[in-house]
Design a protein around this motif. Structure first.
Motif, PDB file in Angstrom:
ATOM      1  N   ILE A   1      -2.212  -2.277  -6.943  1.00  0.00           N
ATOM      2  CA  ILE A   1      -3.352  -2.248  -7.999  1.00  0.00           C
ATOM      3  C   ILE A   1      -4.376  -1.421  -7.095  1.00  0.00           C
ATOM      4  CG2 ILE A   1      -5.692  -3.766  -8.694  1.00  0.00           C
ATOM      5  CD1 ILE A   1      -3.761  -6.113  -8.805  1.00  0.00           C
ATOM      6  N   ARG A   2      -4.861  -1.659  -5.839  1.00  0.00           N
ATOM      7  CA  ARG A   2      -5.496  -0.617  -5.253  1.00  0.00           C
ATOM      8  C   ARG A   2      -5.319   0.587  -5.208  1.00  0.00           C
ATOM      9  NH1 ARG A   2      -6.188  -2.439  -0.136  1.00  0.00           N
ATOM     10  NH2 ARG A   2      -8.375  -1.850   0.010  1.00  0.00           N
ATOM     11  N   SER A   3      -4.008   0.996  -4.701  1.00  0.00           N
ATOM     12  CA  SER A   3      -3.447   2.411  -4.561  1.00  0.00           C
ATOM     13  C   SER A   3      -3.446   3.292  -5.885  1.00  0.00           C
ATOM     14  CB  SER A   3      -2.278   2.517  -4.050  1.00  0.00           C
ATOM     15  OG  SER A   3      -1.308   1.967  -4.982  1.00  0.00           O
ATOM     16  N   LEU A   4      -3.340   2.645  -7.012  1.00  0.00           N
ATOM     17  CA  LEU A   4      -3.669   3.203  -8.226  1.00  0.00           C
ATOM     18  C   LEU A   4      -5.037   3.513  -8.672  1.00  0.00           C
ATOM     19  CD1 LEU A   4      -2.379   4.178 -10.858  1.00  0.00           C
ATOM     20  CD2 LEU A   4      -2.401   1.952 -12.153  1.00  0.00           C
ATOM     21  N   GLN A   5      -5.781   2.478  -8.208  1.00  0.00           N
ATOM     22  CA  GLN A   5      -7.523   2.652  -8.466  1.00  0.00           C
ATOM     23  C   GLN A   5      -7.826   3.791  -7.603  1.00  0.00           C
ATOM     24  OE1 GLN A   5      -8.643  -1.250  -7.497  1.00  0.00           O
ATOM     25  NE2 GLN A   5      -8.815  -1.826  -9.746  1.00  0.00           N
ATOM     26  N   GLN A   6      -7.319   3.868  -6.441  1.00  0.00           N
ATOM     27  CA  GLN A   6      -7.936   5.062  -5.360  1.00  0.00           C
ATOM     28  C   GLN A   6      -7.193   6.274  -6.064  1.00  0.00           C
ATOM     29  OE1 GLN A   6      -9.643   5.182  -2.784  1.00  0.00           O
ATOM     30  NE2 GLN A   6      -9.088   7.423  -2.446  1.00  0.00           N
TER      31      GLN A   6
ATOM     32  N   LEU B   1       6.492  -1.814  -1.849  1.00  0.00           N
ATOM     33  CA  LEU B   1       6.536  -0.881  -3.019  1.00  0.00           C
ATOM     34  C   LEU B   1       5.258  -0.187  -3.261  1.00  0.00           C
ATOM     35  CD1 LEU B   1       8.499  -0.309  -5.170  1.00  0.00           C
ATOM     36  CD2 LEU B   1       7.372  -1.905  -6.626  1.00  0.00           C
ATOM     37  N   ARG B   2       5.572   1.154  -2.999  1.00  0.00           N
ATOM     38  CA  ARG B   2       4.434   2.017  -3.109  1.00  0.00           C
ATOM     39  C   ARG B   2       4.480   3.200  -4.065  1.00  0.00           C
ATOM     40  NH1 ARG B   2       1.077   2.036   1.768  1.00  0.00           N
ATOM     41  NH2 ARG B   2      -0.292   3.290   0.662  1.00  0.00           N
ATOM     42  N   PHE B   3       3.337   3.724  -4.626  1.00  0.00           N
ATOM     43  CA  PHE B   3       3.515   5.055  -5.546  1.00  0.00           C
ATOM     44  C   PHE B   3       3.561   6.239  -4.701  1.00  0.00           C
ATOM     45  CE2 PHE B   3       0.974   1.956  -8.095  1.00  0.00           C
ATOM     46  CZ  PHE B   3       1.947   1.913  -9.075  1.00  0.00           C
ATOM     47  N   TYR B   4       4.324   7.186  -5.208  1.00  0.00           N
ATOM     48  CA  TYR B   4       4.492   8.637  -4.643  1.00  0.00           C
ATOM     49  C   TYR B   4       4.178   9.498  -5.799  1.00  0.00           C
ATOM     50  CZ  TYR B   4       6.774   6.443  -0.721  1.00  0.00           C
ATOM     51  OH  TYR B   4       7.088   5.644   0.242  1.00  0.00           O
ATOM     52  N   ASP B   5       3.375  10.701  -5.355  1.00  0.00           N
ATOM     53  CA  ASP B   5       2.920  11.537  -6.659  1.00  0.00           C
ATOM     54  C   ASP B   5       4.185  12.573  -6.673  1.00  0.00           C
ATOM     55  OD1 ASP B   5       3.105  13.639  -4.501  1.00  0.00           O
ATOM     56  OD2 ASP B   5       0.960  13.645  -4.257  1.00  0.00           O
TER      57      ASP B   5
ATOM     58  N   LEU C   1      -2.223   6.790  -1.358  1.00  0.00           N
ATOM     59  CA  LEU C   1      -2.951   6.130  -0.154  1.00  0.00           C
ATOM     60  C   LEU C   1      -3.858   5.056  -0.962  1.00  0.00           C
ATOM     61  CD1 LEU C   1      -4.093   9.082   1.778  1.00  0.00           C
ATOM     62  CD2 LEU C   1      -2.213   7.790   2.017  1.00  0.00           C
ATOM     63  N   LEU C   2      -3.792   3.892  -0.140  1.00  0.00           N
ATOM     64  CA  LEU C   2      -4.861   2.886  -0.025  1.00  0.00           C
ATOM     65  C   LEU C   2      -6.353   3.490   0.144  1.00  0.00           C
ATOM     66  CD1 LEU C   2      -2.699   0.094   1.479  1.00  0.00           C
ATOM     67  CD2 LEU C   2      -3.231   0.234  -1.108  1.00  0.00           C
ATOM     68  N   PRO C   3      -7.366   2.732  -0.450  1.00  0.00           N
ATOM     69  CA  PRO C   3      -8.813   3.365  -0.137  1.00  0.00           C
ATOM     70  C   PRO C   3      -8.954   3.430   1.326  1.00  0.00           C
ATOM     71  CG  PRO C   3      -8.651   1.779  -1.897  1.00  0.00           C
ATOM     72  CD  PRO C   3      -7.379   1.702  -1.448  1.00  0.00           C
ATOM     73  N   GLU C   4      -8.548   2.365   2.230  1.00  0.00           N
ATOM     74  CA  GLU C   4      -8.992   2.595   3.868  1.00  0.00           C
ATOM     75  C   GLU C   4      -7.917   3.700   4.395  1.00  0.00           C
ATOM     76  OE1 GLU C   4      -5.996  -1.014   3.102  1.00  0.00           O
ATOM     77  OE2 GLU C   4      -7.786  -0.103   2.091  1.00  0.00           O
TER      78      GLU C   4
END
Length: 246
Positions: free
Chosen positions: A49-54, A201-205, A212-215
């Protein structure tokens, strides 16, 4: 509403003209009090959720959430028989609208465009069976993925084919699966998040860069600023100047 019968009006006709479609239920609940499977499942959900929002921090035309009830029919709402996906995203909607859950008839008939279920041994059969059928046949969700945070090899995805059914996605040479709806890869990443070391599980471009996460993005910006400051200091020293005295 009353209907006056005339010589040309039958009771059957009156009943038909008097009928109105039932209103959808309004007494919806949005919390059953049951937590996620584990703390790792909670972190894994928030990472997506947070990485997509970022990644889309400048956009307001999407909504992403997780572990939220999705209501899609009056019968399902009355029976309280469905718990929301662990992660979902809906495109081309007002992302600033406050929501307790996703109520399809209040969202112009929109269903999730992407769903990820975070499996466990007790849910894997349902996630790859009953839920997959629901997302394919009723939701018509274009991209569906399942992942077990404790078993990194348990990662699969499907894309809704033009024929009407889900087609199993083939991983690339890194084991990633392409999410056509979002324009990102989904793949695993090993590291520590919220003090828990695991394979996430992460997103990659499209260039293969980690979303990235916000932090993480903030730390990257801080490191880049520090590197620029150091390069400037070195340049000043090469000119015979002491940067600390300027």
């Amino acid at each position: 509403m009353s209907v006056e019968l005339t010589a040309n009006t039958s009771p059957e006709t009156a009943t038909q003209t008097d009928w109105e479609p039932p209103m959808p239920p309004t007494d919806l609940i949005f919390d059953d009090g049951e937590p996620l499977e584990s703390n790792r499942h909670r972190i894994a959900m928030n990472v997506l959720i947070r990485s997509l929002q970022q990644a889309w921090s400048d956009r307001h035309d999407f909504y992403t959430g997780g572990n939220m009830f999705i209501y899609y029919s009056s019968e399902q709402a009355r029976n309280r028989d469905f718990r929301g996906p662990d992660f979902f995203a809906v495109l081309d909607v007002d992302g600033t609208k406050e929501r307790q859950g996703w109520v399809v008839w209040q969202e112009g008939g929109r269903y999730p465009d992407v769903i990820v279920e975070l499996m466990s041994p007790s849910t894997a059969r349902v996630d790859k069976g009953k839920k997959k059928d629901l997302y394919q046949q009723i939701f018509r969700t274009p991209d569906y993925f399942v992942f077990d945070p404790f078993e990194a090899n348990a990662f699969q995805g499907w894309h809704l084919h033009s024929s009407g059914g889900y087609q199993l996605l083939e991983p690339n040479d890194r084991g990633w699966l392409w999410c056509d709806t979002l324009g990102f890869w989904l793949g695993t990443w090993s590291g520590t998040i919220d003090r828990e070391e695991a394979i996430w599980l992460r997103f990659y471009d499209t260039e293969g860069n980690l979303v990235l996460l916000p932090e993480e993005a903030a730390q990257q910006r801080a490191e880049a600023a520090e590197q620029r400051a150091e390069r400037l200091a070195q340049r000043l020293r090469s000119l015979g100047l002491d940067p600390e005295e300027l």
